[in-house]
Write an enzyme that holds these catalytic residues in place. Structure first.
Site, PDB file in Angstrom:
ATOM      1  N   GLY A  38      10.928   1.291   0.807  1.00 18.14           N
ATOM      2  CA  GLY A  38      11.705   0.481  -0.139  1.00 18.14           C
ATOM      3  C   GLY A  38      12.547  -0.574   0.559  1.00 18.14           C
ATOM      4  O   GLY A  38      13.114  -1.459  -0.099  1.00 18.14           O
ATOM      5  N   ARG A  57      36.402  -7.429 -12.142  1.00 22.96           N
ATOM      6  CA  ARG A  57      36.062  -7.448 -10.724  1.00 22.96           C
ATOM      7  C   ARG A  57      34.560  -7.466 -10.487  1.00 22.96           C
ATOM      8  O   ARG A  57      34.089  -8.086  -9.517  1.00 22.96           O
ATOM      9  CB  ARG A  57      36.716  -6.276  -9.999  1.00 22.96           C
ATOM     10  CG  ARG A  57      36.158  -4.909 -10.360  1.00 22.96           C
ATOM     11  CD  ARG A  57      37.048  -3.801  -9.809  1.00 22.96           C
ATOM     12  NE  ARG A  57      36.432  -2.488  -9.861  1.00 22.96           N
ATOM     13  CZ  ARG A  57      36.345  -1.737 -10.968  1.00 22.96           C
ATOM     14  NH1 ARG A  57      36.812  -2.203 -12.115  1.00 22.96           N
ATOM     15  NH2 ARG A  57      35.785  -0.552 -10.919  1.00 22.96           N
ATOM     16  N   HIS A  81      27.695  -2.009 -11.688  1.00 22.91           N
ATOM     17  CA  HIS A  81      28.543  -2.759 -10.761  1.00 22.91           C
ATOM     18  C   HIS A  81      27.875  -4.005 -10.200  1.00 22.91           C
ATOM     19  O   HIS A  81      28.564  -4.967  -9.860  1.00 22.91           O
ATOM     20  CB  HIS A  81      28.962  -1.872  -9.582  1.00 22.91           C
ATOM     21  CG  HIS A  81      29.941  -0.812  -9.960  1.00 22.91           C
ATOM     22  ND1 HIS A  81      30.649  -0.094  -9.019  1.00 22.91           N
ATOM     23  CD2 HIS A  81      30.329  -0.337 -11.174  1.00 22.91           C
ATOM     24  CE1 HIS A  81      31.436   0.784  -9.643  1.00 22.91           C
ATOM     25  NE2 HIS A  81      31.250   0.658 -10.944  1.00 22.91           N
ATOM     26  N   HIS A 118       0.822  -1.216   0.000  1.00 26.67           N
ATOM     27  CA  HIS A 118       0.000   0.000   0.000  1.00 26.67           C
ATOM     28  C   HIS A 118       0.857   1.269   0.000  1.00 26.67           C
ATOM     29  O   HIS A 118       0.486   2.278  -0.593  1.00 26.67           O
ATOM     30  CB  HIS A 118      -0.948   0.001   1.200  1.00 26.67           C
ATOM     31  CG  HIS A 118      -0.256  -0.245   2.512  1.00 26.67           C
ATOM     32  ND1 HIS A 118       0.322  -1.463   2.833  1.00 26.67           N
ATOM     33  CD2 HIS A 118      -0.007   0.569   3.575  1.00 26.67           C
ATOM     34  CE1 HIS A 118       0.876  -1.378   4.022  1.00 26.67           C
ATOM     35  NE2 HIS A 118       0.695  -0.164   4.493  1.00 26.67           N
ATOM     36  N   CYS A 132       7.721  -0.210  -1.662  1.00 29.07           N
ATOM     37  CA  CYS A 132       6.942  -0.166  -0.415  1.00 29.07           C
ATOM     38  C   CYS A 132       7.130   1.243   0.148  1.00 29.07           C
ATOM     39  O   CYS A 132       7.607   2.135  -0.552  1.00 29.07           O
ATOM     40  CB  CYS A 132       7.344  -1.276   0.560  1.00 29.07           C
ATOM     41  SG  CYS A 132       9.013  -1.179   1.230  1.00 29.07           S
ATOM     42  N   GLY A 133       6.747   1.470   1.386  1.00 30.85           N
ATOM     43  CA  GLY A 133       6.831   2.827   1.923  1.00 30.85           C
ATOM     44  C   GLY A 133       8.249   3.366   1.900  1.00 30.85           C
ATOM     45  O   GLY A 133       8.511   4.460   1.405  1.00 30.85           O
TER      46      GLY A 133
END
Ligand code: RB5
Length: 152
Positions: free
Chosen positions: A75, A140, A105, A16, A72-73
């Protein structure tokens, strides 16, 4: 329009707290020619972010999309949920630089936003960069990303 190097189906999901931003980004993606697999949520009703992070990870594991967007709110919760799947590299990004680096990366295959922490214009910019930036394969970065698939 998606170019040949970009994925053409994008999975998207939110709780939400990310519902409003999900709708905005979904609309943008469709206008750009992407096919969007919307895994919910479908309203502002309170739901549990892990359910949506897992749904998106499951859809990607089934090959329904190569890239995903989770909101989400903050993250945070939804990125933690998605990253429990070893095939997911979900990056919580806040700006153009972190969006670019998540691809160059980390070969991130899911971008995460906080619907309550980022504005729609910045999120749009981040998503475009995420979709258009290649992984810097070899050397790398490949060595480090390979280690992510083989935790000890
Ligand atoms: C929901 O209120 C909120 O906790 C959720 O969207 C997210 O921010 C969790 O990490």
């Amino acid at each position: 329009m998606p170019s040949e190097k970009t994925p053409d189906t994008i999975a998207i999901a939110s709780d939400h707290g990310g519902f409003a931003l999900k709708n905005e980004l979904k609309q943008d993606l469709m206008e750009k020619g992407y096919t969007v697999l919307d895994l919910g949520s479908d309203s502002l009703e309170s739901v549990d972010y892990p359910d949506f992070g897992y749904a998106l990870a499951g859809a990607m594991k089934e090959g329904k999309a190569k890239r995903g967007v989770l909101i989400c709110g903050s993250g945070i919760g939804i990125s933690i949920a998605a990253n429990r799947d070893p095939g997911i590299r979900a990056a919580l990004v806040h700006d153009a630089l972190t969006a670019r680096l998540s691809r160059q990366h980390n070969d991130a295959n899911v971008i995460c936003f906080g619907g309550r922490t980022i504005g729609p214009e910045v999120a749009r910019d981040c998503l475009n960069i995420f979709l258009e930036t290649n992984f810097e394969e070899g050397g790398r970065h490949s060595r480090r990303v390979n280690k992510l698939s083989d935790p000890r």
